[in-house]
Design a protein around this motif. Structure first.
Motif, PDB file in Angstrom:
ATOM      1  N   THR A 165       1.789   4.516   1.458  1.00 37.32           N
ATOM      2  CA  THR A 165       1.545   5.123   2.765  1.00 37.32           C
ATOM      3  C   THR A 165       1.846   6.618   2.776  1.00 37.32           C
ATOM      4  O   THR A 165       1.266   7.352   3.558  1.00 37.32           O
ATOM      5  N   GLU A 218     -11.998   0.606   0.826  1.00 37.84           N
ATOM      6  CA  GLU A 218     -11.032   0.130  -0.156  1.00 37.84           C
ATOM      7  C   GLU A 218     -11.705  -0.883  -1.079  1.00 37.84           C
ATOM      8  O   GLU A 218     -12.611  -1.597  -0.668  1.00 37.84           O
ATOM      9  N   ARG A 240      -6.888   6.454   6.103  1.00 37.96           N
ATOM     10  CA  ARG A 240      -7.318   5.069   6.221  1.00 37.96           C
ATOM     11  C   ARG A 240      -8.458   4.977   7.222  1.00 37.96           C
ATOM     12  O   ARG A 240      -8.376   5.524   8.318  1.00 37.96           O
ATOM     13  N   ALA A 274      -2.470  -5.006  -2.495  1.00 36.89           N
ATOM     14  CA  ALA A 274      -1.651  -4.694  -1.324  1.00 36.89           C
ATOM     15  C   ALA A 274      -1.161  -5.964  -0.636  1.00 36.89           C
ATOM     16  O   ALA A 274      -0.087  -5.975  -0.035  1.00 36.89           O
ATOM     17  N   ARG A 279       0.844  -1.195   0.000  1.00 40.95           N
ATOM     18  CA  ARG A 279       0.000   0.000   0.000  1.00 40.95           C
ATOM     19  C   ARG A 279       0.880   1.247   0.000  1.00 40.95           C
ATOM     20  O   ARG A 279       1.929   1.286   0.632  1.00 40.95           O
TER      21      ARG A 279
END
Length: 103
Positions: free
Chosen positions: A4, A32, A13, A40, A2
């Motif tokens: 970040t 998501e 998130r 991911a 993912r």
């Protein structure tokens, strides 16, 4: 896998949840897509083409192609690039056209 940090975009998130891919738990975030969560988690092959059985995976990521068709909660041919994860959902790799009589 993912992202970040990004110099321009901000990633907020939401809460963590889990779903099952081919019987194995996968961690995801609320909001998501299934395809993003699988990517991911390192999953690149989502299924196989109907006739030649070539591997298929994420291609357009906007719901226009059929490369990300998977079986979700027993329903075949779900475009996982535009389907959001739900707690406990069951996602399976789809071979060929899937079971068109199921669902």
């Amino acid at each position: 896998m993912r992202i970040t940090e990004h110099p321009i975009l901000e990633f907020k998130r939401e809460e963590k949840l889990s779903f099952y891919y081919n019987g194995q738990p996968v961690e995801a975030y609320k909001g998501e897509t299934v395809a993003a969560a699988l990517h991911a988690a390192g999953v690149r092959k989502f299924g196989e083409s109907a006739e030649l059985r070539h591997p298929r995976g994420l291609f357009c990521a906007i719901g226009n192609c059929s490369s990300c068709f998977m079986t979700v909660d027993g329903e075949a041919n779900v475009r996982v690039c535009v389907t959001h994860v739900r707690e406990g959902m069951k996602v399976e790799e789809q071979k060929g056209k899937g079971d068109v009589w199921n669902g």
